[in-house]
Design an enzyme around this catalytic site. Structure first.
Site, PDB file in Angstrom:
ATOM      1  N   SER A 159     -33.047  25.059  12.461  1.00  0.00           N
ATOM      2  CA  SER A 159     -34.356  25.636  12.755  1.00  0.00           C
ATOM      3  C   SER A 159     -34.362  26.278  14.147  1.00  0.00           C
ATOM      4  CB  SER A 159     -35.429  24.547  12.613  1.00  0.00           C
ATOM      5  OG  SER A 159     -36.714  25.109  12.564  1.00  0.00           O
ATOM      6  N   ASP A 260     -37.657  27.405   1.589  1.00  0.00           N
ATOM      7  CA  ASP A 260     -37.989  27.458   3.008  1.00  0.00           C
ATOM      8  C   ASP A 260     -38.775  28.731   3.323  1.00  0.00           C
ATOM      9  OD1 ASP A 260     -38.073  27.191   5.744  1.00  0.00           O
ATOM     10  OD2 ASP A 260     -35.909  27.385   6.048  1.00  0.00           O
TER      11      ASP A 260
END
Length: 317
Positions: A159, A260
């Site tokens: 991330s 995602d």
């Protein structure tokens, strides 16, 4: 005489992750609890300890060493996720992940505790992670000296940490490291990139509230960023972005997850690196049925294990 309002109130927030109050207090409700390292746990196949990289600024790390190494091992310098404003190298979440990852990947892990926004806005985290890479390359730590192979040095992150990987790899392409150490590889796991314009299928998949959320995160952690959400640190084709041809590593793997919200960004990044003229080996790994950083939350799941095995192969191939 004018009255002074002493009532505690919110001055900024990103619900449900962080709230900043006018008295300076900060709440991070989604922060995982921290846990101590395990130096001599007889029930574990990995030893861990905490070390100080720098006292000014304050940078530390947790090291993971598979037990009874019979040869020099690759080194993975890892940058945790959490939007640049929460999570920790010492959290239960990352500690449990690396207790599983390090012995399975047969790799020494240096998980960096970099400074967080808003107390330390970007680019503080980028500077801390570059300093951590310099520290590893200087080879001052006994575990690295005795058991690590600096010819097989990797950086990785999930991330926001994946975003840091990109920025550190770019810097490594233009600045020398101590002892002429070179980065062998980079691992980006569901990396956080964004821009003012959609890429791929974002125009169809992302709601306006999602777009606003990613922009608000960036503006929160880097309020002084030239170009805002099109700053080259978050948009690799953005304002004054250097050519991706200059990435300072020999190989890279970009990992994305089908469910995602920033899946399109990971694929887009893979495509623009592929077209950049960079001469390294580039791979894309996708797990279609999973969501953001699934492997960190569930490292022992079937798909978590699948990704760990793929990354172990990437490191050792």
């Amino acid at each position: 005489m004018a009255s002074t309002d002493t009532t505690k109130h919110i001055i900024s927030e990103i619900p449900p992750y962080i709230t900043v109050y006018n008295d300076g207090t900060i709440e991070r409700p989604r922060q995982a609890p921290t846990v101590p390292p395990n130096l001599n746990d007889p029930n574990s196949s990995v030893s861990s300890k905490d070390i100080i990289i720098s006292q000014n600024p304050n940078i530390s790390a947790r090291l993971y060493l598979p037990k009874h190494p019979t040869q020099k091992l690759p080194i993975l310098l890892f940058f945790h996720g959490g939007g640049f404003f929460f999570e920790s190298a010492f959290s239960k979440l990352y500690h449990e992940h690396f207790n599983i990852f390090a012995p399975q990947a047969n790799t020494i892990v240096v998980s960096v505790e970099y400074r967080l926004a808003p107390e330390h806005p970007l680019p503080a985290a980028y500077h801390d992670c570059w300093s951590s890479l310099q520290w590893v390359a200087s080879n001052q730590e006994p575990w690295l000296t005795n058991h690590g192979d600096l010819n097989r040095l990797f950086i990785g992150g999930d991330s926001a940490g994946g975003n840091i990987v990109h920025n550190i790899a770019m810097r490594a392409g233009s600045e020398a490291l101590p002892n002429d150490v070179k980065l062998l590889g980079a691992i980006l796991q569901q990396p956080f990139f964004f821009s003012s314009y959609p890429v791929g299928l974002e125009g169809v998949k992302l709601k306006s509230s999602d777009h606003d959320f990613y922009c608000s995160v960036w503006n929160f952690v880097y309020p002084s960023a030239p170009g805002g959400i099109d700053n080259c640190c978050v948009n690799p084709l953005g304002l004054e972005a250097p050519s991706l041809e200059g990435l300072g590593c020999d190989k890279m793997i970009v990992c994305v997850a089908g469910k995602d919200g920033i899946r399109e960004r990971g694929v887009w990044y893979y495509e623009i690196v592929k077209k950049s003229g960079w001469k390294g080996k580039l791979e894309l790994f996708e797990e279609e049925g999973e969501d953001h950083v699934y492997h960190i939350f569930y490292p022992e799941s079937v798909n978590g294990q699948k990704l760990i095995k793929r990354l172990a192969s990437f490191i050792h191939e």
